[in-house]
Design a protein around this motif. Structure first.
Motif, PDB file in Angstrom:
ATOM      1  N   THR A  23      15.609  17.668  46.070  1.00  0.00           N
ATOM      2  CA  THR A  23      15.157  16.426  45.456  1.00  0.00           C
ATOM      3  C   THR A  23      14.259  16.723  44.274  1.00  0.00           C
ATOM      4  O   THR A  23      14.392  16.129  43.209  1.00  0.00           O
ATOM      5  CB  THR A  23      14.411  15.551  46.489  1.00  0.00           C
ATOM      6  N   ARG A  24      13.343  17.687  44.467  1.00  0.00           N
ATOM      7  CA  ARG A  24      12.445  18.069  43.390  1.00  0.00           C
ATOM      8  C   ARG A  24      13.248  18.615  42.213  1.00  0.00           C
ATOM      9  O   ARG A  24      12.997  18.275  41.067  1.00  0.00           O
ATOM     10  CB  ARG A  24      11.441  19.107  43.899  1.00  0.00           C
ATOM     11  N   SER A  25      14.233  19.442  42.499  1.00  0.00           N
ATOM     12  CA  SER A  25      15.058  20.016  41.437  1.00  0.00           C
ATOM     13  C   SER A  25      15.856  18.935  40.720  1.00  0.00           C
ATOM     14  O   SER A  25      15.973  18.957  39.497  1.00  0.00           O
ATOM     15  CB  SER A  25      16.013  21.069  42.002  1.00  0.00           C
ATOM     16  N   ASP A  26      16.408  17.977  41.468  1.00  0.00           N
ATOM     17  CA  ASP A  26      17.162  16.886  40.864  1.00  0.00           C
ATOM     18  C   ASP A  26      16.266  16.027  39.979  1.00  0.00           C
ATOM     19  O   ASP A  26      16.641  15.664  38.867  1.00  0.00           O
ATOM     20  CB  ASP A  26      17.815  16.015  41.936  1.00  0.00           C
ATOM     21  N   ASP A  27      15.063  15.717  40.466  1.00  0.00           N
ATOM     22  CA  ASP A  27      14.125  14.921  39.675  1.00  0.00           C
ATOM     23  C   ASP A  27      13.714  15.678  38.420  1.00  0.00           C
ATOM     24  O   ASP A  27      13.644  15.102  37.337  1.00  0.00           O
ATOM     25  CB  ASP A  27      12.883  14.561  40.497  1.00  0.00           C
ATOM     26  N   GLU A  28      13.450  16.961  38.574  1.00  0.00           N
ATOM     27  CA  GLU A  28      13.064  17.786  37.432  1.00  0.00           C
ATOM     28  C   GLU A  28      14.203  17.855  36.415  1.00  0.00           C
ATOM     29  O   GLU A  28      13.972  17.762  35.212  1.00  0.00           O
ATOM     30  CB  GLU A  28      12.694  19.190  37.904  1.00  0.00           C
ATOM     31  N   LEU A  29      15.428  17.965  36.904  1.00  0.00           N
ATOM     32  CA  LEU A  29      16.587  18.014  36.016  1.00  0.00           C
ATOM     33  C   LEU A  29      16.731  16.705  35.242  1.00  0.00           C
ATOM     34  O   LEU A  29      16.990  16.709  34.039  1.00  0.00           O
ATOM     35  CB  LEU A  29      17.853  18.308  36.825  1.00  0.00           C
ATOM     36  N   GLU A  72      14.313  14.609  34.476  1.00  0.00           N
ATOM     37  CA  GLU A  72      13.226  14.569  33.506  1.00  0.00           C
ATOM     38  C   GLU A  72      13.535  15.462  32.307  1.00  0.00           C
ATOM     39  O   GLU A  72      13.304  15.069  31.155  1.00  0.00           O
ATOM     40  CB  GLU A  72      11.917  15.017  34.150  1.00  0.00           C
ATOM     41  N   LEU A  73      14.054  16.645  32.563  1.00  0.00           N
ATOM     42  CA  LEU A  73      14.376  17.571  31.485  1.00  0.00           C
ATOM     43  C   LEU A  73      15.490  17.026  30.595  1.00  0.00           C
ATOM     44  O   LEU A  73      15.455  17.187  29.371  1.00  0.00           O
ATOM     45  CB  LEU A  73      14.740  18.944  32.044  1.00  0.00           C
ATOM     46  N   ARG A  74      16.478  16.366  31.204  1.00  0.00           N
ATOM     47  CA  ARG A  74      17.558  15.774  30.408  1.00  0.00           C
ATOM     48  C   ARG A  74      17.030  14.649  29.523  1.00  0.00           C
ATOM     49  O   ARG A  74      17.413  14.522  28.364  1.00  0.00           O
ATOM     50  CB  ARG A  74      18.672  15.273  31.318  1.00  0.00           C
ATOM     51  N   ALA A  75      16.149  13.813  30.076  1.00  0.00           N
ATOM     52  CA  ALA A  75      15.553  12.726  29.293  1.00  0.00           C
ATOM     53  C   ALA A  75      14.719  13.301  28.151  1.00  0.00           C
ATOM     54  O   ALA A  75      14.778  12.809  27.013  1.00  0.00           O
ATOM     55  CB  ALA A  75      14.696  11.831  30.181  1.00  0.00           C
ATOM     56  N   GLU A  76      13.966  14.339  28.441  1.00  0.00           N
ATOM     57  CA  GLU A  76      13.153  14.997  27.409  1.00  0.00           C
ATOM     58  C   GLU A  76      14.050  15.606  26.327  1.00  0.00           C
ATOM     59  O   GLU A  76      13.741  15.531  25.136  1.00  0.00           O
ATOM     60  CB  GLU A  76      12.290  16.078  28.050  1.00  0.00           C
ATOM     61  N   LEU A  77      15.170  16.176  26.741  1.00  0.00           N
ATOM     62  CA  LEU A  77      16.104  16.766  25.785  1.00  0.00           C
ATOM     63  C   LEU A  77      16.670  15.706  24.841  1.00  0.00           C
ATOM     64  O   LEU A  77      16.796  15.944  23.637  1.00  0.00           O
ATOM     65  CB  LEU A  77      17.237  17.481  26.528  1.00  0.00           C
ATOM     66  N   ILE A  78      16.972  14.530  25.372  1.00  0.00           N
ATOM     67  CA  ILE A  78      17.483  13.439  24.533  1.00  0.00           C
ATOM     68  C   ILE A  78      16.442  13.059  23.483  1.00  0.00           C
ATOM     69  O   ILE A  78      16.768  12.896  22.303  1.00  0.00           O
ATOM     70  CB  ILE A  78      17.869  12.225  25.409  1.00  0.00           C
ATOM     71  N   VAL A  79      15.177  12.935  23.903  1.00  0.00           N
ATOM     72  CA  VAL A  79      14.105  12.581  22.964  1.00  0.00           C
ATOM     73  C   VAL A  79      13.946  13.676  21.907  1.00  0.00           C
ATOM     74  O   VAL A  79      13.837  13.389  20.705  1.00  0.00           O
ATOM     75  CB  VAL A  79      12.773  12.359  23.723  1.00  0.00           C
ATOM     76  N   ILE A  80      13.967  14.921  22.324  1.00  0.00           N
ATOM     77  CA  ILE A  80      13.793  16.045  21.394  1.00  0.00           C
ATOM     78  C   ILE A  80      14.957  16.107  20.409  1.00  0.00           C
ATOM     79  O   ILE A  80      14.752  16.358  19.216  1.00  0.00           O
ATOM     80  CB  ILE A  80      13.619  17.367  22.166  1.00  0.00           C
ATOM     81  N   LYS A  81      16.169  15.875  20.878  1.00  0.00           N
ATOM     82  CA  LYS A  81      17.327  15.874  19.976  1.00  0.00           C
ATOM     83  C   LYS A  81      17.208  14.752  18.945  1.00  0.00           C
ATOM     84  O   LYS A  81      17.534  14.941  17.769  1.00  0.00           O
ATOM     85  CB  LYS A  81      18.632  15.725  20.760  1.00  0.00           C
ATOM     86  N   ARG A  82      16.750  13.584  19.381  1.00  0.00           N
ATOM     87  CA  ARG A  82      16.575  12.457  18.465  1.00  0.00           C
ATOM     88  C   ARG A  82      15.520  12.810  17.407  1.00  0.00           C
ATOM     89  O   ARG A  82      15.716  12.575  16.211  1.00  0.00           O
ATOM     90  CB  ARG A  82      16.149  11.206  19.232  1.00  0.00           C
ATOM     91  N   GLU A  83      14.401  13.384  17.848  1.00  0.00           N
ATOM     92  CA  GLU A  83      13.343  13.782  16.905  1.00  0.00           C
ATOM     93  C   GLU A  83      13.853  14.839  15.938  1.00  0.00           C
ATOM     94  O   GLU A  83      13.558  14.795  14.743  1.00  0.00           O
ATOM     95  CB  GLU A  83      12.132  14.320  17.664  1.00  0.00           C
ATOM     96  N   ARG A  84      14.625  15.782  16.444  1.00  0.00           N
ATOM     97  CA  ARG A  84      15.168  16.842  15.601  1.00  0.00           C
ATOM     98  C   ARG A  84      16.089  16.260  14.534  1.00  0.00           C
ATOM     99  O   ARG A  84      16.037  16.650  13.377  1.00  0.00           O
ATOM    100  CB  ARG A  84      15.931  17.861  16.444  1.00  0.00           C
ATOM    101  N   THR A  85      16.909  15.296  14.911  1.00  0.00           N
ATOM    102  CA  THR A  85      17.811  14.646  13.956  1.00  0.00           C
ATOM    103  C   THR A  85      17.021  13.929  12.869  1.00  0.00           C
ATOM    104  O   THR A  85      17.355  14.025  11.682  1.00  0.00           O
ATOM    105  CB  THR A  85      18.746  13.662  14.692  1.00  0.00           C
ATOM    106  N   GLN A  86      15.956  13.228  13.273  1.00  0.00           N
ATOM    107  CA  GLN A  86      15.119  12.538  12.292  1.00  0.00           C
ATOM    108  C   GLN A  86      14.445  13.538  11.355  1.00  0.00           C
ATOM    109  O   GLN A  86      14.413  13.332  10.136  1.00  0.00           O
ATOM    110  CB  GLN A  86      14.064  11.680  12.998  1.00  0.00           C
TER     111      GLN A  86
END
Length: 152
Positions: free
Chosen positions: A80-86, A88-102
């Protein structure tokens, strides 16, 4: 595999000491009290927690079957911890990719402006190079004035 009256059973092809170490590791991991690993419920952690090689663990068919059964049957805290962490990391990756594009867009725009300014600067330098030297008129006028030359 050997057959018993209740059905087939898996035989461990490891020493009793190794089987004991694997079972103890299995219990520690399932209880969330690892002593040698990060506690994730993976087979890699199982053999490392037991202090045996992967090949040795793979010969413990009965213990591996028990491992599969017990880890599949429970939504363990580690999973469960690993799934939750995964997530969170995917959501963070989406934000980082958006920032990188900008940021890439801003960088491209800046590079375009710099190139245009460089071109303008070069054109102005070429224009100045084509002109004759600028003569200061103050010194030239002073030498041509009647006071400077005296009476005629």
């Amino acid at each position: 595999m050997t057959a018993t009256p209740t059905g087939p059973t898996l035989t461990d092809h490891v020493s009793a000491e190794t089987a004991k170490a694997l079972r103890a590791a299995l219990e520690r991991l399932l209880a969330g009290r690892p002593s040698r690993t990060d506690g994730r419920l993976t087979k890699e952690n199982l053999y490392r927690e037991a202090g045996v090689s992967r090949a040795t663990m793979n010969r413990a068919h009965g213990i591996l079957a028990e491992w599969d059964r017990r880890t599949a049957a429970t939504g363990t805290p580690g999973e469960t911890r690993s799934d939750d962490e995964l997530k969170e990391l995917r959501a963070e990756l989406i934000v980082i990719k958006r920032e990188r594009t900008q940021l890439q867009g801003r960088l491209d725009a800046s590079a375009t402006v710099i190139a245009a300014l460089h071109h303008d600067n070069a054109a102005l330098r070429d224009q100045l190079a084509g002109q004759e030297e600028v003569v200061a008129l103050d010194g030239h006028r002073a030498s041509a004035s009647p006071e400077a030359t005296g009476p005629h």
